[in-house]
Design an enzyme around this catalytic site. Sequence first.
Site, mmCIF file in Angstrom:
data_model
loop_
_atom_site.group_PDB
_atom_site.id
_atom_site.type_symbol
_atom_site.label_atom_id
_atom_site.label_comp_id
_atom_site.label_asym_id
_atom_site.label_seq_id
_atom_site.Cartn_x
_atom_site.Cartn_y
_atom_site.Cartn_z
ATOM 1 N N GLU A 13 0.766 -1.402 -0.004
ATOM 2 C CA GLU A 13 -0.025 0.062 -0.075
ATOM 3 C C GLU A 13 0.742 1.269 0.048
ATOM 4 O O GLU A 13 0.416 2.369 -0.429
ATOM 5 C CB GLU A 13 -1.039 0.086 1.204
ATOM 6 C CG GLU A 13 -2.110 -1.268 1.214
ATOM 7 C CD GLU A 13 -2.565 -1.201 2.658
ATOM 8 O OE1 GLU A 13 -3.847 -1.670 2.575
ATOM 9 O OE2 GLU A 13 -1.833 -1.325 3.446
ATOM 10 N N ASP A 200 -12.055 -6.886 -0.995
ATOM 11 C CA ASP A 200 -12.608 -8.241 -0.818
ATOM 12 C C ASP A 200 -13.691 -8.038 0.009
ATOM 13 O O ASP A 200 -14.128 -6.894 0.542
ATOM 14 C CB ASP A 200 -11.424 -9.228 -0.111
ATOM 15 C CG ASP A 200 -11.255 -8.824 1.429
ATOM 16 O OD1 ASP A 200 -11.865 -9.312 2.224
ATOM 17 O OD2 ASP A 200 -10.352 -7.844 1.373
#
Length: 235
Positions: A13, A200
Amino acid sequence: MNKIGIVVAMEDEVEGIIDLMTDLENETLYNLNFYKGKIQGKNCVVVESGIGKVNAGRATQALIDKFKVTSIINVGAAASVNELLNIGDVVLGKFTIQHDFDITAFDHSKGYITGVGYGVESDERLIEESKNAIEKIQNKDFDVKVGNVATGDIFCTEVSMKDKISAKFDADVVDMECGAVAQVAYLCDIPFMAIRSVSDTPNGNNAEDFDNNLAKASSICAEVLKEVIKNVNFA
């Protein structure tokens, strides 16, 4: 001097955010890597906190104490508990609660934290200006929602847990850091906001989905962060 602190949990990230920076310098403190520089001409410090609430909290406090940041953004992937959200969609965290904080034995609602209350509100102006900035991105392949983030020290995989968190806290996404970052910022009176991209949704097998979609979510987070820093007044 205004300085934006950016808390990110994982190396995947962080990478896209570092690519946005100029005048880049690195400093190590408490075994944490802090990246100092400018994004869109504004002073920023990015820290890779590690996963979980304790890691996120200590990294946030270090940003405040050592690097004197004047606002804080938590950025990263998250799991959707709102069925209307799709992979890549962005949630600007207007409200953050810790779904695993439980002192209900003392007649408080689940999520209530002594000295903080029932969750933490993000800075209203930062959220509104950020939403306006993101909506101007051309040809984006994701939707944006101002919503609620539920944080806990668990990677949520069970559908039953997802449904409980969604119903109990009116949550849109779940993560493992945002609530701690928000709490530290609140206690230190530092304006805070969150940018979370869906990687997700808890379905019993979403660890694999997370791995497959992390790069996409991280890329979207970096793209959004760039526009937010460019267009939002962090004074």
